[in-house]
Design a protein around this motif. Structure first.
Motif, PDB file in Angstrom:
ATOM      1  N   PRO A  23      64.848 -52.102 -65.246  1.00  0.00           N
ATOM      2  CA  PRO A  23      65.307 -51.627 -63.435  1.00  0.00           C
ATOM      3  C   PRO A  23      65.184 -50.281 -63.193  1.00  0.00           C
ATOM      4  O   PRO A  23      66.204 -49.882 -63.086  1.00  0.00           O
ATOM      5  CB  PRO A  23      66.164 -52.435 -63.175  1.00  0.00           C
ATOM      6  N   LYS A  24      64.307 -49.626 -62.538  1.00  0.00           N
ATOM      7  CA  LYS A  24      64.882 -48.101 -61.876  1.00  0.00           C
ATOM      8  C   LYS A  24      66.156 -47.849 -61.513  1.00  0.00           C
ATOM      9  O   LYS A  24      66.505 -46.377 -61.694  1.00  0.00           O
ATOM     10  CB  LYS A  24      63.827 -48.052 -61.156  1.00  0.00           C
ATOM     11  N   ARG A  25      66.430 -49.026 -60.675  1.00  0.00           N
ATOM     12  CA  ARG A  25      67.918 -48.321 -60.209  1.00  0.00           C
ATOM     13  C   ARG A  25      68.453 -50.106 -60.737  1.00  0.00           C
ATOM     14  O   ARG A  25      68.283 -51.347 -60.258  1.00  0.00           O
ATOM     15  CB  ARG A  25      68.343 -48.572 -58.496  1.00  0.00           C
ATOM     16  N   VAL A  26      69.638 -49.557 -61.115  1.00  0.00           N
ATOM     17  CA  VAL A  26      71.024 -50.768 -61.029  1.00  0.00           C
ATOM     18  C   VAL A  26      72.360 -50.875 -59.506  1.00  0.00           C
ATOM     19  O   VAL A  26      73.055 -49.767 -59.627  1.00  0.00           O
ATOM     20  CB  VAL A  26      71.354 -50.770 -62.315  1.00  0.00           C
ATOM     21  N   ARG A  27      72.391 -52.118 -58.587  1.00  0.00           N
ATOM     22  CA  ARG A  27      73.086 -51.970 -57.319  1.00  0.00           C
ATOM     23  C   ARG A  27      74.582 -52.697 -58.284  1.00  0.00           C
ATOM     24  O   ARG A  27      73.904 -53.611 -58.523  1.00  0.00           O
ATOM     25  CB  ARG A  27      72.481 -52.529 -56.050  1.00  0.00           C
ATOM     26  N   SER A  28      75.176 -52.161 -57.812  1.00  0.00           N
ATOM     27  CA  SER A  28      76.292 -53.142 -57.432  1.00  0.00           C
ATOM     28  C   SER A  28      76.511 -53.989 -56.736  1.00  0.00           C
ATOM     29  O   SER A  28      76.091 -54.319 -55.939  1.00  0.00           O
ATOM     30  CB  SER A  28      77.472 -52.363 -56.976  1.00  0.00           C
ATOM     31  N   LYS A  29      77.111 -55.481 -57.247  1.00  0.00           N
ATOM     32  CA  LYS A  29      77.238 -56.707 -57.117  1.00  0.00           C
ATOM     33  C   LYS A  29      78.459 -56.637 -55.708  1.00  0.00           C
ATOM     34  O   LYS A  29      79.209 -55.979 -56.122  1.00  0.00           O
ATOM     35  CB  LYS A  29      76.900 -57.897 -57.615  1.00  0.00           C
ATOM     36  N   PRO A  30      78.425 -56.769 -54.711  1.00  0.00           N
ATOM     37  CA  PRO A  30      79.452 -57.383 -53.680  1.00  0.00           C
ATOM     38  C   PRO A  30      80.922 -58.526 -54.275  1.00  0.00           C
ATOM     39  O   PRO A  30      80.220 -58.901 -54.676  1.00  0.00           O
ATOM     40  CB  PRO A  30      78.617 -57.657 -52.097  1.00  0.00           C
ATOM     41  N   PRO A  31      81.815 -57.883 -54.271  1.00  0.00           N
ATOM     42  CA  PRO A  31      82.963 -58.697 -54.546  1.00  0.00           C
ATOM     43  C   PRO A  31      82.347 -60.956 -54.186  1.00  0.00           C
ATOM     44  O   PRO A  31      82.049 -60.077 -52.550  1.00  0.00           O
ATOM     45  CB  PRO A  31      83.879 -58.539 -54.151  1.00  0.00           C
ATOM     46  N   ALA A  32      82.369 -61.446 -55.313  1.00  0.00           N
ATOM     47  CA  ALA A  32      82.480 -62.154 -54.144  1.00  0.00           C
ATOM     48  C   ALA A  32      84.108 -62.885 -52.982  1.00  0.00           C
ATOM     49  O   ALA A  32      84.936 -62.421 -53.554  1.00  0.00           O
ATOM     50  CB  ALA A  32      82.482 -63.472 -55.202  1.00  0.00           C
TER      51      ALA A  32
END
Length: 107
Positions: A94-103
């Protein structure tokens, strides 16, 4: 009817056979002795040294083992050094890696 081998494949098999013959002769090992160490017949060794495409690969591997070179076979297509495969995999990153919001409910 079988498909003919590509010329580069034939050349590679002939070279491998020739190299095995030269390695055997340099070590002053007879064809009979090599055949015995490989668990093969003398005619198989002769055919292998001529690069006969009908000789099963395990006989080439056994010869390499006798000469202490079987690791060369194990490293022929080492995936850790497969530049083309690694490049193709990198193109799919992937061009960008986004942080996942905390569950929810996470500590």
């Amino acid at each position: 009817m079988s498909t003919p081998l590509p010329l580069p494949v034939e050349r590679a098999l002939r070279k491998l056979g020739s190299d095995i013959e030269l390695a055997r002769r340099r070590r002053r090992i007879s064809q009979a002795s090599l055949a015995e160490r490989m668990g093969a017949s003398v005619s198989t060794v002769r055919r292998m040294e001529k690069g006969d495409m009908r000789v099963p690969i395990h006989f080439f591997a056994r010869a390499l083992h006798v000469f202490g070179e079987v690791q060369a076979l194990a490293n022929l297509l080492d995936t850790a050094h497969d530049d083309i495969g690694l490049t193709l995999m990198d193109e799919q990153l992937p061009k960008r890696v986004r942080s996942k919001p905390p569950a929810s409910g996470a500590l």
